[in-house]
Design an enzyme around this catalytic site. Structure first.
Site, PDB file in Angstrom:
ATOM      1  N   LYS A 187      28.019 -18.723   5.974  1.00 42.24           N
ATOM      2  CA  LYS A 187      28.560 -19.013   4.641  1.00 42.24           C
ATOM      3  C   LYS A 187      29.329 -20.339   4.681  1.00 42.24           C
ATOM      4  CE  LYS A 187      27.278 -14.626   4.260  1.00 42.24           C
ATOM      5  NZ  LYS A 187      25.947 -14.191   3.865  1.00 42.24           N
TER       6      LYS A 187
HETATM    7  C1  LIG Z   1      25.977 -12.505   4.193  1.00 42.50           C
HETATM    8  C2  LIG Z   1      25.860 -11.534   3.095  1.00 42.50           C
HETATM    9  C3  LIG Z   1      26.403 -10.244   3.171  1.00 42.50           C
HETATM   10  C4  LIG Z   1      27.014  -9.709   4.429  1.00 42.50           C
HETATM   11  O1  LIG Z   1      28.131 -10.414   4.832  1.00 42.50           O
HETATM   12  P1  LIG Z   1      28.811 -10.071   6.230  1.00 42.50           P
HETATM   13  O2  LIG Z   1      30.161 -10.693   6.141  1.00 42.50           O
HETATM   14  O3  LIG Z   1      27.954 -10.703   7.286  1.00 42.50           O
HETATM   15  O4  LIG Z   1      28.867  -8.597   6.369  1.00 42.50           O
HETATM   16  C5  LIG Z   1      26.331  -9.423   2.059  1.00 42.50           C
HETATM   17  N1  LIG Z   1      25.741  -9.844   0.927  1.00 42.50           N
HETATM   18  C6  LIG Z   1      25.179 -11.049   0.819  1.00 42.50           C
HETATM   19  C7  LIG Z   1      24.560 -11.465  -0.471  1.00 42.50           C
HETATM   20  C8  LIG Z   1      25.203 -11.935   1.905  1.00 42.50           C
HETATM   21  O5  LIG Z   1      24.629 -13.135   1.791  1.00 42.50           O
END
Ligand SMILES: *Cc1c(COP(=O)(O)O)cnc(C)c1O
Length: 378
Positions: A184
């Site tokens: 992210k």
């Molecule tokens: C990355 C992501 C998640 C999960 O996030 P984590 O922090 O890795 O658990 C959930 N929803 C979406 C849309 C994502 O892109």
């Protein structure tokens, strides 16, 4: 010739993050403590919400959001199949049934219409995703779900720094879940956050992430007097550590700059790609701005198939990725019969994500685009 390697994403981590993590270690306070509390306050304010509750990931944040809303067995929760699989999995964690809805092609997002098409009397909640940072239409989805009496959980995993109707996407959300995974825009290694405006909900979420305790371990340790905690309900250990929060606090200072830079690079990609037939790059929707966490390109009558484009890019040292996955096509969801999901299937089959990160140079971009231009005329 030196061999070129262009990664799809690199987290922006500097000496400041290393220092901040080291200071947390030296302080002796490494579990959830004062840095987590400060990270929550500052993140909530950036996200346009009253309260932030830090947790171990966005996946655990989504789980707690559904526990908070008392969604359980017998309930249906509408989710986009087009999302990272954690979105649908969270529904199963609470014993409810995920129901897949289609998305619109331009934004990759649920709309009031695609949700309405699969809504039943058992629909308790919707988890809508700001896809790859592209905001969904917050006003349309919030007002539609409110009018149906259905809760709206906003999966803002990718959307720190994205806006809708001139405000951060978290502003006005009933409950939003965020991720700080290195894929992210800002990261704490692993990590997540819930944002809410309701104070009682924040209190409950704090309890749910910490074994159901009525007083946090941090407050207990900080007190001069002995404090006897009580465990009010069966809950979880979904805490973030102060080492992670120390890194997160530095990352918050970088957020606006990272988003501005991603938007500039994305605009340059859009210009360069405009001259190539058969490629449709992701854009801002009319009501908001994406942080371009993912810069995806949809192949539309392109002469070469998506997987071959990925191979050709890889051969040229460019690490691109398939577009966003579709949960209903994975073995874990083979037992679910979804309604027709034409836009979802189109996007997951025919799109790819191009490299976009703080270290990407104009020369790198020109190289990526030159590979695509060559394929276009093949
Ligand atoms: C990355 C992501 C998640 C999960 O996030 P984590 O922090 O890795 O658990 C959930 N929803 C979406 C849309 C994502 O892109």
């Amino acid at each position: 010739m030196t061999e070129r390697k262009i990664p799809v994403m690199i987290p922006m981590l500097g000496e400041e993050e290393a220092q901040a993590a080291a200071e947390a270690v030296r302080s002796g306070w490494v579990a959830q403590g004062p840095r987590v509390a400060e990270f929550e306050r500052r993140f909530a304010s950036l996200a346009g919400a009253e309260h932030g509750v830090a947790v171990s990931s966005c996946t655990t944040a989504l789980h707690l959001a559904l526990v908070l809303l008392e969604v359980g067995p017998g309930d249906e929760v509408i989710v986009p199949s087009l999302s990272f699989i954690a979105t649908a999995n969270a529904v199963r964690y609470v014993g409810a049934t995920p129901v897949f809805a289609d998305v619109e092609l331009a934004t990759g997002n649920l709309t009031a219409e695609t949700i309405d098409a699969v809504r039943t009397p058992r629909t308790r909640a919707v988890i809508a995703v700001h896809q790859g940072g592209v905001p969904f239409d917050t006003e349309a989805l919030r007002s539609a779900t409110t009018s149906w009496g259905v809760a709206l959980v906003e999966d803002a995993a990718c959307a720190a720094g994205s806006t809708a109707y001139g405000r951060p996407v978290g502003a006005g959300a009933t409950v939003a879940a965020w991720s700080f995974h290195p894929r992210k825009v800002i990261t704490t290694g692993e990590g997540g956050m819930l944002t809410v405006d309701d104070r009682d909900w924040a209190v409950r979420l704090r309890r749910l992430r910490e074994h159901g305790m009525n007083v946090s371990a941090a407050d207990r340790h900080a007190s001069a007097q002995p404090v006897l905690e009580a465990y009010l309900e069966t809950a979880y250990n979904y805490r973030m550590t102060d080492i992670q929060a120390a890194v997160g606090l530095v990352q918050l200072d970088r957020l606006a700059g990272l988003v501005a830079q991603r938007r500039e690079l994305a605009a340059r990609y859009q210009e360069l790609l405009a001259g190539i037939d058969g490629l449709v790059p992701v854009r801002d929707p009319a009501y908001g701005q994406t942080n371009f966490q993912s810069f995806w390109v949809l192949l539309d009558s392109f002469p070469v198939g998506r997987d071959e484009v990925l191979s050709e890019l890889a051969a040229a040292g460019v690490s691109a990725r398939r577009g966003i996955m579709a949960a209903h096509l994975e073995p874990a969801y083979a037992d679910v019969t979804p309604p027709p999901l034409p836009a979802t299937e189109r996007l997951t089959r025919d799109s790819l994500i191009l490299p976009l990160h703080h270290a990407l140079t104009e020369d790198d971009q020109d190289h990526v685009v030159s590979v695509l231009r060559k394929l276009a005329s093949s």
